[in-house]
Design a protein around this motif. Structure first.
Motif, PDB file in Angstrom:
ATOM      1  N   TYR A  12       0.861  -1.189   0.000  1.00 48.53           N
ATOM      2  CA  TYR A  12       0.000   0.000   0.000  1.00 48.53           C
ATOM      3  C   TYR A  12       0.884   1.221   0.000  1.00 48.53           C
ATOM      4  N   LYS A  45      -2.250 -12.582   6.390  1.00 49.43           N
ATOM      5  CA  LYS A  45      -2.959 -13.830   6.099  1.00 49.43           C
ATOM      6  C   LYS A  45      -4.224 -13.584   5.263  1.00 49.43           C
ATOM      7  N   THR A  47      -4.919 -11.038   3.564  1.00 48.97           N
ATOM      8  CA  THR A  47      -4.536 -10.484   2.269  1.00 48.97           C
ATOM      9  C   THR A  47      -4.203 -11.604   1.299  1.00 48.97           C
TER      10      THR A  47
ATOM     11  N   ARG B 798     -13.244  -4.955   3.158  1.00 45.82           N
ATOM     12  CA  ARG B 798     -12.344  -4.566   4.233  1.00 45.82           C
ATOM     13  C   ARG B 798     -12.948  -3.495   5.130  1.00 45.82           C
TER      14      ARG B 798
END
Ligand SMILES: Nc1ncnc2c1ncn2[C@@H]1O[C@H](COP(=O)(O)OP(=O)(O)O)[C@@H](O)[C@H]1O
Ligand SMILES: [Mg+2]
Lengths: 222, 800
Positions: A12, A45, A47, B798
């Motif tokens: 990111y 994890k 991700t 998310r």
């Protein structure tokens, strides 16, 4: 090989630089394996699991799924591939609040050209298998966390996927319920499905055949 | 309150985009409503500009099939005997020629049977109005002139009263000048001069006949008398006249209506419909703004929850939100009034010429007060829903900050608002569609003549210089010859009146050898025409022959009739060879020599009516209209036409030269005006409804990002997600369409009398506007649907 990751990296933007969540991940998973991914919180994890599940497409590296180069597929092709072969259990259930249990279970089928009649019998089947027939007309907010997770698992397997990806499927369950789900995964695995789960529990991991340790985005132990 | 106001302003300034959007949407609604209201007020509601105008009445003498309400002058004299009314006066419009004051001019004239100004309670600027002695047959000619004529033609001469003016070739004593503030009858053009009805020879002739029903009659209620009493007494006089004069009055009823009602009646429905339409647009604007506020309200729940937690009661919160919305609507009202100034000018410019008082409509204090009231009401109307919804918030739950999910009640309200917008739009579209089809149908009507490449001009011959038939016939012949020799003119003709020009003449007739039945004395539209009339006008000859130059004043009397006359009065027989006597002097029976196609006489929507034509030299009139058919662009020949008349008689003012196309177009002016405005409102409404749908769907997609993400993660394809949004749009659209169709079926019936060639529930129109609206809904859903397919499941999953 069912799944092959080559140098998969995810980052990111962070200030002027980038924060890496996954670093040079190389991973091979064969058909029929039961893999547990473990590691501390924030290790990457979830991700990794979302990349495997093809929800996430913002990463670099190579990913072959059933010898198809996922990194080269367009969103539609990925979605097709995912739809055909993968069932996903979310860490935070992600049930749809305004749909009943029955309707939540029906969603994956409705995207897979299953006829109405078959849908009915498949949903009835799964309700039976998970022993939640009595809950079918309830809304998610009328269920306990454990019951919601159960529905989430049921929804992941309803379309008989070859691969089940599960992100802490027992995180919110008491041990008896957790055991039930693990038994279910084992029986799915025995009938040919590949299972990849994220878990903090050594007990749950013991149901599997292989453990992958993740730390700060690196695969440290396989 | 001051704090509320200050905070409201600050809030509006911090969200300039939101504020301008709301102000724009509302300003359009308020502006449009203000324009139409100012017209309704100025035309329909405002009292006539006369003293005690509400006591003025119109006395109408009506028969079946003629609700024009005109009476004969002898009738008027008998009606004067009534005690419940005073100052009974008859009048009729016309024109006269003024010479000797610069160029010869045609003056717009009102011929009167008495003291019109006394009836209306209007003082004169100078001199006096007509006394009984002035209107008696054989009285010395007198005139009351309008102030503008006095300034333009008489140099505002202070000694004008007592002087003379040459009108129709005779010296008239000017007895008075009417001030600029006085105008009667109220019509699109101002009257130039008022004259006793007997001033012209034909006027004197008609005024002596009991059967010549050609004057409008007005009066003032006598002190203490009510309209009902007047109606009863005048009705009784009418019945007595019917008994006494059965030949002319048998089927006539005397009826009383308020004068204002008579003047505005024909425009009431159209204007009311437009006011309703524009009100609907405003309603949609309100719904839209309420929606915008609801959306913003969701974002402000935290703020309001904090306020509630700090002790603000429900009333305080409602008040604060209402103050905000009223501030918004006040700004919108101000902008709307500015828009209405421009809008009114545009509407007046686009309007047909014949709406009385339209040109005097102003955005005045009354209209401003209306706009202010409207703005306040609007602000409260659209502010109420979000305010009450906000006041019902559960502060505790909101402050925990766990759920940002949409409040289902808010979502439902928004959906209902948007569906209502669709419903109202459908209503407007259906109305506009029906009016539009009416216009198309009218434009497609076969008028019976070929209007293209023609020019027409009215000629009126003063009695003094053309005192008898031979003189008139001679001038008529010379005129046609002169016009025919103009280069570029293919043929020239004349008719006593031309169709659709606003002049028409009806004359009674009798078929030889058939008994005369009094009660339905037969009447037909009548034209005295020249030999080339049918070919020049392009009126089709169906049977027999047209007139030739040999059908002159010495030849045997002949007649041409229309198909409808032939079919109605000679069913199953050949009309040709039949003998018919027409009510022109005592000209004796005429032989029917030809049948021509039907022509629209005064309106495009009229049913085919009996028509007859006689040779002009056999039935001459002191006026006629010429018509020429040109090779190419008719407008280029207009000057030549005028010049030709001046060359024949320098004292003869050439009349208005117009193409027949102009008159045909004029015949559709009123429906075009209504249809155009209704379409404009429907378009605005549809646009706003589209915007509303877009807003709700876009907001819905934003709210449902998580759901969409989950669905995508569970295998939904972009198409599936798009369908999700489209289904919602379709549901909103269908609900709106359903309600709209039901409402439209009920409400369009009110339009019936404005429609032509289409029923109020025309399935084609309803189908077409439903499709159109559905297309708008789909278009409005397109962007939100596309945005939904672009949801990144990762971000959606998310975010929690
Ligand atoms: N949108 C994001 N932006 C920045 N960092 C993120 C974002 N999403 C996740 N991360 C970071 O990625 C890391 C790995 O997260 P995750 O895969 O959820 O870990 P785990 O599931 O192993 O607990 C965390 O440090 C988290 O803060
Ligand atoms: Mg995780």
């Amino acid at each position: 090989m069912l799944i092959s990751l080559r140098n998969v990296e995810k980052s990111y933007p962070h200030g002027v630089g980038r924060t890496y969540v996954l670093r040079r991940v190389n991973l091979d998973i064969k058909e029929g394996e039961f893999v547990s991914i473990m590691g501390p919180s924030g290790a990457g994890k979830s991700t990794l699991l979302h990349i495997l599940g093809m929800h996430d497409s913002a990463w670099s590296g190579e990913y072959y799924f059933m010898d198809q180069p996922v990194h080269r597929l367009n969103p539609k092709q990925r979605s097709e591939l995912h739809k055909k072969h993968i069932g996903f259990v979310f860490q935070s259930y992600h049930l749809l609040d305004n749909l009943t249990v029955y309707e939540n279970l029906e969603i994956p089928l409705s995207y897979r050209n299953v006829s109405r009649k078959d849908r009915q019998s498949m949903v009835a089947d799964i309700l039976d298998r998970f022993q939640i027939v009595g809950k079918k007309d309830l809304y998610p907010n009328q269920l306990s966390g454990g019951q919601q997770q159960l529905v989430g698992v049921a929804r992941a397997v309803i379309a008989n996927p070859q691969v089940v990806l599960a992100d802490e499927p027992t995180g919110n369950l008491h041990s008896a319920q957790g055991k039930e789900i693990m038994e279910l995964f084992r029986s799915l695995n025995e009938s040919g499905a590949t299972i990849v789960q994220v878990t903090h529990s050594e007990v749950n991991a013991s149901y599997g055949t292989r453990i992958i340790q993740l730390r700060d985005g690196w695969v440290v132990d396989d | 309150m001051i704090t509320d106001l200050r905070q409201a302003f600050r809030l509006l300034l911090t969200a300039p985009g939101f504020t301008s959007l709301v102000v724009a949407v509302l300003a359009i609604g308020i502006g449009a409503t203000t324009v139409i209201f100012s017209i309704v007020d100025g035309v329909l509601l405002r009292p006539l500009p006369f003293a005690d105008a509400e006591r003025l009445i119109a006395i109408q003498s009506v028969t079946r099939g003629d609700d024009d309400g005109t009476a004969s002058v002898p009738d008027v004299i008998d009606l004067k005997a009534a005690r419940t009314v005073q100052d009974v006066v008859g009048y009729t419009g016309g024109s006269v020629i003024l010479t000797g004051r610069g160029e010869a001019a045609t003056l717009l004239t009102t011929f009167v049977t008495g003291d019109l100004m006394a009836t209306l309670g209007a003082p004169l600027l100078r001199g006096r109005s007509f006394a009984d002695a002035d209107v008696r047959p054989g009285a010395a000619p007198t005139a009351v002139i309008a102030e503008h004529l006095w300034r333009e033609r008489f140099g505002a001469d202070a000694a004008v009263v007592g002087g003379t003016a040459t009108i129709e070739g005779q010296a008239c004593t000017i007895i008075g000048v009417a001030p600029e503030t006085f105008d009667f009858p109220i019509q699109s053009k101002r009257v130039d001069v008022w004259l006793p009805i007997a001033t012209t020879q034909i006027g004197a002739q008609l005024a002596s006949q009991r059967g010549a029903h050609f004057v409008h009659t007005i009066a003032r209620l006598a002190p203490g008398a009510s309209a009902e009493q007047a109606a009863a007494e005048l009705g009784a006089i009418g019945e007595r006249l019917a008994r006494e004069f059965p030949k002319s009055n048998a089927a006539r009823l005397v009826r009383v209506v308020p004068l204002q009602e008579r003047i505005v009646r024909q425009h009431r429905l159209a204007l009311t419909v437009l006011l309703g339409a524009v009100g609907a647009v405003l309603l949609i604007a309100c719904a839209n703004v309420a929606n915008l506020l609801l959306t913003r309200g969701v974002g402000r729940r935290r703020e309001l929850a904090i306020r509630a937690a700090l002790g603000a009661g429900r009333g305080r919160i409602v008040r604060q939100l209402l103050v905000e919305s009223v501030v918004l609507s006040a700004i919108a009202g101000a902008v709307g009034v500015l828009l209405s100034l421009w809008g009114l000018a545009a509407v007046v410019a686009a309007s047909p010429v014949d709406i009385p008082r339209l040109h005097d409509v102003r955005i005045d204090r009354g209209v401003l007060a209306f706009a202010a009231l409207l703005s306040a009401a609007t602000g409260i109307a659209f502010g109420m829903i979000p305010a009450f919804q906000a006041s019902r918030l559960d502060a505790g739950e909101t402050l925990k900050g766990t759920t940002i999910a949409a409040d289902p009640r808010g979502v439902r309200t928004r959906q209902i608002l948007v569906a209502s917008e669709v419903a109202i739009s459908l209503l407007l579209l259906a109305g506009a569609g029906l009016l539009g089809r009416t216009l198309l149908n009218l434009q497609r009507v076969d008028v019976g003549f070929a209007a293209e490449r023609t020019l027409a001009m009215e000629i009126s011959l003063p009695d003094t210089r053309y005192p008898n038939d031979p003189a008139r016939i001679a001038f008529y012949r010379r005129t046609i010859d002169a016009l025919r020799s103009i280069p570029g003119v293919r043929s020239a003709a004349a008719g006593s009146t031309l169709p659709l020009t606003g002049n028409d003449m009806g004359i009674g007739f009798r078929v030889e050898g058939r008994p005369v039945r009094d009660e339905d004395h037969t009447n037909a539209a009548y034209h005295a025409v020249s030999p080339d009339y049918f070919s020049t006008m392009g009126i089709r000859l169906v049977r027999g022959r047209a007139f030739t130059a040999r059908d002159d004043e010495q030849a045997p009397p002949v007649l041409v009739v229309s198909e409808t006359l032939a079919r109605t009065y000679f069913p199953g027989e050949d009309a040709i060879g039949k003998r018919v006597t027409i009510g022109y002097h005592n000209s004796g029976p005429r032989e029917v020599i030809g049948v021509v196609a039907d022509v629209k006489e005064s309106e495009l929507s009229e049913k085919a009516q009996p028509e007859m034509y006689a040779p002009f030299p056999q039935t001459p009139w002191p006026f006629f209209s010429v018509v020429v058919r040109t090779e190419r662009d008719p407008a280029a020949r207009a000057a030549a036409l005028r010049a030709a008349i001046v060359r024949l008689d320098p004292e003869q003012p050439p009349g208005d030269v117009q193409t027949l196309t102009h008159y045909v177009r004029l015949a559709t002016a009123q429906p075009r005006f209504t249809a155009t405005l209704a379409s404009a409102f429907a378009a605005i409404a549809t646009l706003l409804a589209g915007l509303g749908i877009y807003g709700v769907l876009a907001y819905g997609v934003a709210q449902r990002r998580r759901e969409i993400g989950i669905r995508l993660a569970l295998g939904a394809q972009p198409g599936d997600v798009r369908r999700l949004v489209m289904t919602q749009a379709a549901a909103l659209g269908a609900a709106g369409l359903g309600a709209g169709l039901a409402g439209a079926l009920l409400l369009t019936r009110a339009l019936s009398s404005l429609l032509f060639g289409v029923t109020a529930s025309d399935p084609t129109t309803f189908g077409a506007v439903s499709l159109l609206l559905m297309a708008v809904v789909v278009a409005a859903a397109y962007l939100p649907a596309r945005r939904a397919t672009r949801v990144d499941p990762m971000i959606a999953l998310r975010a929690d």
